[in-house]
Design a protein around this motif. Structure first.
Motif, PDB file in Angstrom:
ATOM      1  N   ARG A 206     -39.771  98.605  35.985  1.00 57.42           N
ATOM      2  CA  ARG A 206     -38.716  98.983  35.251  1.00 57.42           C
ATOM      3  C   ARG A 206     -38.418  98.383  33.630  1.00 57.42           C
ATOM      4  N   ILE A 207     -38.365  99.408  32.646  1.00 58.55           N
ATOM      5  CA  ILE A 207     -38.284  98.796  31.455  1.00 58.55           C
ATOM      6  C   ILE A 207     -36.790  99.489  31.129  1.00 58.55           C
ATOM      7  N   ASP A 208     -36.206  98.421  30.311  1.00 59.14           N
ATOM      8  CA  ASP A 208     -34.814  98.552  29.903  1.00 59.14           C
ATOM      9  C   ASP A 208     -34.452  98.051  28.504  1.00 59.14           C
ATOM     10  N   LEU A 209     -33.571  98.440  27.808  1.00 61.20           N
ATOM     11  CA  LEU A 209     -32.902  97.855  26.612  1.00 61.20           C
ATOM     12  C   LEU A 209     -31.640  97.502  27.163  1.00 61.20           C
ATOM     13  N   VAL A 210     -31.354  96.138  26.660  1.00 53.69           N
ATOM     14  CA  VAL A 210     -30.088  95.691  27.130  1.00 53.69           C
ATOM     15  C   VAL A 210     -29.520  94.710  26.297  1.00 53.69           C
ATOM     16  N   GLY A 211     -27.986  94.570  26.442  1.00 48.01           N
ATOM     17  CA  GLY A 211     -27.228  93.783  25.690  1.00 48.01           C
ATOM     18  C   GLY A 211     -26.188  92.752  26.515  1.00 48.01           C
ATOM     19  N   ARG A 212     -25.408  92.234  25.667  1.00 49.94           N
ATOM     20  CA  ARG A 212     -24.521  91.089  26.332  1.00 49.94           C
ATOM     21  C   ARG A 212     -23.593  91.773  27.548  1.00 49.94           C
ATOM     22  N   ASP A 213     -23.319  92.987  27.227  1.00 51.17           N
ATOM     23  CA  ASP A 213     -22.532  93.914  28.243  1.00 51.17           C
ATOM     24  C   ASP A 213     -23.366  94.049  29.768  1.00 51.17           C
ATOM     25  N   ASP A 214     -24.800  93.797  29.409  1.00 47.69           N
ATOM     26  CA  ASP A 214     -25.387  94.079  30.746  1.00 47.69           C
ATOM     27  C   ASP A 214     -25.273  92.926  31.679  1.00 47.69           C
ATOM     28  N   VAL A 215     -25.153  91.691  31.146  1.00 48.49           N
ATOM     29  CA  VAL A 215     -25.151  90.439  31.727  1.00 48.49           C
ATOM     30  C   VAL A 215     -23.892  90.557  32.377  1.00 48.49           C
ATOM     31  N   ALA A 216     -22.603  90.840  31.921  1.00 50.04           N
ATOM     32  CA  ALA A 216     -21.352  90.912  32.465  1.00 50.04           C
ATOM     33  C   ALA A 216     -21.452  91.851  33.621  1.00 50.04           C
ATOM     34  N   ALA A 217     -22.204  93.130  33.460  1.00 42.80           N
ATOM     35  CA  ALA A 217     -22.345  93.876  34.588  1.00 42.80           C
ATOM     36  C   ALA A 217     -23.268  93.546  35.683  1.00 42.80           C
ATOM     37  N   GLY A 218     -23.781  92.507  35.600  1.00 45.84           N
ATOM     38  CA  GLY A 218     -24.805  91.652  36.536  1.00 45.84           C
ATOM     39  C   GLY A 218     -26.197  91.941  36.573  1.00 45.84           C
ATOM     40  N   LEU A 219     -26.800  92.034  35.223  1.00 44.40           N
ATOM     41  CA  LEU A 219     -28.065  92.144  35.096  1.00 44.40           C
ATOM     42  C   LEU A 219     -28.716  90.817  35.665  1.00 44.40           C
ATOM     43  N   VAL A 220     -29.856  90.982  36.614  1.00 43.77           N
ATOM     44  CA  VAL A 220     -30.248  90.007  37.290  1.00 43.77           C
ATOM     45  C   VAL A 220     -31.650  89.294  36.284  1.00 43.77           C
ATOM     46  N   THR A 221     -31.280  88.335  35.947  1.00 45.26           N
ATOM     47  CA  THR A 221     -32.354  87.802  34.777  1.00 45.26           C
ATOM     48  C   THR A 221     -32.447  86.230  34.941  1.00 45.26           C
ATOM     49  N   VAL A 222     -33.137  85.574  33.946  1.00 42.68           N
ATOM     50  CA  VAL A 222     -33.282  84.035  33.851  1.00 42.68           C
ATOM     51  C   VAL A 222     -32.374  83.369  32.837  1.00 42.68           C
ATOM     52  N   PRO A 223     -32.117  82.074  32.962  1.00 43.07           N
ATOM     53  CA  PRO A 223     -31.205  81.389  32.274  1.00 43.07           C
ATOM     54  C   PRO A 223     -31.215  81.705  30.947  1.00 43.07           C
ATOM     55  N   TYR A 224     -32.173  81.511  30.018  1.00 41.02           N
ATOM     56  CA  TYR A 224     -32.307  81.777  28.725  1.00 41.02           C
ATOM     57  C   TYR A 224     -31.913  83.297  28.185  1.00 41.02           C
ATOM     58  N   VAL A 225     -31.938  84.333  29.006  1.00 36.29           N
ATOM     59  CA  VAL A 225     -31.649  85.597  28.401  1.00 36.29           C
ATOM     60  C   VAL A 225     -30.270  85.757  27.901  1.00 36.29           C
ATOM     61  N   PRO A 226     -29.233  85.292  28.603  1.00 40.07           N
ATOM     62  CA  PRO A 226     -27.769  85.497  28.261  1.00 40.07           C
ATOM     63  C   PRO A 226     -27.684  84.697  26.996  1.00 40.07           C
ATOM     64  N   LEU A 227     -28.272  83.596  26.702  1.00 39.52           N
ATOM     65  CA  LEU A 227     -28.190  82.884  25.582  1.00 39.52           C
ATOM     66  C   LEU A 227     -28.734  83.654  24.302  1.00 39.52           C
ATOM     67  N   LEU A 228     -29.854  84.261  24.509  1.00 38.17           N
ATOM     68  CA  LEU A 228     -30.770  84.862  23.707  1.00 38.17           C
ATOM     69  C   LEU A 228     -29.828  86.200  23.167  1.00 38.17           C
ATOM     70  N   LEU A 229     -29.123  86.768  24.193  1.00 38.31           N
ATOM     71  CA  LEU A 229     -28.382  88.094  24.002  1.00 38.31           C
ATOM     72  C   LEU A 229     -27.110  87.664  23.006  1.00 38.31           C
TER      73      LEU A 229
END
Length: 243
Positions: A206-229
């Motif tokens: 899957r490919i997406d374009l995400v922002g900070r709101d997606d982290v709050a909504a439960g984006l399953v990611t790795v630790p650096y991504v929220p910092l980057l967002l």
């Protein structure tokens, strides 16, 4: 170990390739046993070249480290189980491609990958193809990974000046450079999905374009991504304030 416990701005990266990483016999046996179990669970894993890093430092905005050649089996063991001797870090480059409206291109890793289910920018660890004149070339790595995973040309997206070093777990550092697309998120996603048909790898499902709101909504990611967002969002706020 990594000298990176918070986001750090960088002006340059210097990764000198040293001697191959040696393991004590007991650790080498443990790595082999772990690899056997990992490939039984996921036969798609491949034991290619890899690097672990020592002597990590940031001095006057220059990130430096000594890259020790190893294999993916050892890297995977280091990431999943860990070992203290030799003391090493995992350092990896990331091309952060963003849309005109400040959203980040991410791909969700497929079941065939080592990081199944996690969404983060198309990227990968250094391997032997990234060595040039005794050093690792992070831009060459990013260019290859973006093309192989999504079919996009890194050079089509202008790069910001400088880099970010972002912590991503214990002794793990993402070296991130932002690349900006003139397209809005929906158009960039459509282009990435269309071009993915020509990609070499099948690591993404899957490919997406995400922002900070997606982290709050439960984006399953790795630790650096929220910092980057957070950094991308702060840049957008600063741009809107000064425009």
């Amino acid at each position: 170990m990594t000298a990176v416990d918070r986001p750090r701005r960088l002006i340059a990266i210097d990764l000198v390739v040293g001697e191959p990483l040696g393991l004590d016999p007991d650790l080498a046996d443990a790595v082999a046993d772990h690899w056997r179990d990992a490939t039984t669970a996921n036969p798609a894993l491949w034991n290619g070249s890899a690097f672990l890093f020592e002597q990590v430092a940031i001095v006057d905005g220059v990130f430096s480290a000594r890259a020790r050649p190893t294999d993916f089996a050892t890297l995977l063991y280091r990431l999943r189980v860990g070992f203290d001797r030799p003391a090493t870090a995992h350092v990896f480059p990331v091309a952060a491609v963003t849309s005109r409206d400040g959203r980040l291109l991410v791909g969700r890793q497929s079941a065939a990958s080592a990081n199944a289910g996690l969404a983060y920018p198309p990227s990968g660890s250094f391997d032997a193809a990234d060595v040039a004149d005794g050093r690792l070339d992070p831009v060459a790595n990013m260019r290859r990974e973006l093309t192989e995973e999504v079919g996009l040309d890194l050079d089509a997206f202008p790069a910001d000046v400088g880099w970010w070093a972002l912590p991503s777990g214990r002794d793990r550092v993402a070296l991130v450079r932002r690349h900006r697309s003139p397209l809005a998120a929906s158009a960039l996603r459509a282009e990435a999905i269309a071009r993915r048909a020509s990609a070499v790898d099948d690591e993404l499902d899957r490919i997406d374009l995400v922002g900070r709101d997606d982290v709050a909504a439960g984006l399953v990611t790795v630790p650096y991504v929220p910092l980057l967002l957070d950094l991308i969002a702060a840049d957008r706020r600063d741009t809107e304030t000064t425009s």
